[in-house]
Design a protein around this motif. Structure first.
Motif, PDB file in Angstrom:
ATOM      1  N   HIS A 110       4.740  11.894  -8.694  1.00  0.00           N
ATOM      2  CA  HIS A 110       4.359  10.878  -7.707  1.00  0.00           C
ATOM      3  C   HIS A 110       5.330  10.765  -6.533  1.00  0.00           C
ATOM      4  N   ASP A 141       0.890   5.641   0.175  1.00  0.00           N
ATOM      5  CA  ASP A 141       0.140   6.864   0.428  1.00  0.00           C
ATOM      6  C   ASP A 141       1.112   8.031   0.565  1.00  0.00           C
ATOM      7  N   GLY A 142       0.606   9.167   0.952  1.00  0.00           N
ATOM      8  CA  GLY A 142       1.413  10.377   1.027  1.00  0.00           C
ATOM      9  C   GLY A 142       2.484  10.369   2.090  1.00  0.00           C
ATOM     10  N   SER A 144       0.854  -1.181   0.000  1.00  0.00           N
ATOM     11  CA  SER A 144       0.000   0.000   0.000  1.00  0.00           C
ATOM     12  C   SER A 144       0.891   1.232   0.000  1.00  0.00           C
ATOM     13  N   GLY A 197       0.162   5.976  -8.811  1.00  0.00           N
ATOM     14  CA  GLY A 197      -1.149   6.616  -8.724  1.00  0.00           C
ATOM     15  C   GLY A 197      -1.358   7.513  -7.512  1.00  0.00           C
ATOM     16  N   VAL A 198      -0.371   7.622  -6.618  1.00  0.00           N
ATOM     17  CA  VAL A 198      -0.408   8.566  -5.504  1.00  0.00           C
ATOM     18  C   VAL A 198       0.956   9.250  -5.449  1.00  0.00           C
ATOM     19  N   THR A 199       1.036  10.303  -4.652  1.00  0.00           N
ATOM     20  CA  THR A 199       2.321  10.964  -4.449  1.00  0.00           C
ATOM     21  C   THR A 199       2.875  10.529  -3.096  1.00  0.00           C
TER      22      THR A 199
END
Length: 178
Positions: free
Chosen positions: A120, A61-62, A59, A84-86
């Protein structure tokens, strides 16, 4: 929620070589949830089929910090392009974006969307050595730095851990991760 750090080993490596477990312990002591996965497919399986397995296994996330060594650093380029996230931070140790020697490099993509990679990750660093025996040298670090910005650090320290280069601790990495 705990910050997460994921440390990716290099080609032919595993979570128990060189500085990976040491760094994990240092980060855990600062409150990180740390993963040091074993991905034997790194640089053995083509990135097109390997990358989805890695993306599904973790997983992001930021608050995620990614550390990759050698083939694991090359993996981070594809991962950052498609995540797909930074994420908060990525550190590529002895990383490369083109074939550093005559070996096949299935971890590399044919090309990269450098703008997507840059979008990203908030903070990216490249640590390379002028005397890397595999060609994962400061020129490789410079090629990535010129496309992505961030921080380039050049040392004279071999491959930062290898079968013939014990590298139990990596103080610089510990200092780079807040």
């Amino acid at each position: 929620m705990a910050r997460t750090a994921i440390i990716f080993h290099g080609t032919g490596g595993n979570p128990d070589v060189c500085w990976y477990r040491w760094l994990a312990g240092r980060l855990e002591a600062r409150g990180y949830a740390v993963e040091v996965p074993h991905h034997p497919g790194i640089n053995n399986e083509p990135i097109a089929t390997f990358l989805p397995k890695v993306l599904n296994a973790h997983s992001f996330d930021g608050d995620t910090v990614l550390v990759g060594h050698s083939g694991g650093a090359a993996l981070l380029l594809a991962l950052l392009e498609h995540v797909g996230v930074t994420v908060a931070q990525a550190i590529l140790v002895a990383g490369y974006c083109t074939r550093p020697n005559t070996s096949e490099e299935p971890v590399l993509q044919e090309s990269y969307d450098w703008a997507a990679i840059r979008s990203h990750v908030r903070d990216i660093s490249f640590i390379n050595s002028r005397e890397d025996p595999y060609g994962c040298d400061e020129r490789q670090g410079r090629a990535m730095f010129e496309r992505l910005g961030g921080t380039q650090i050049v040392r004279d320290d071999g491959h930062f851990g290898d079968y013939d280069q014990p590298y139990e601790r990596f103080e610089l990495l510990d200092r780079l991760i807040p």
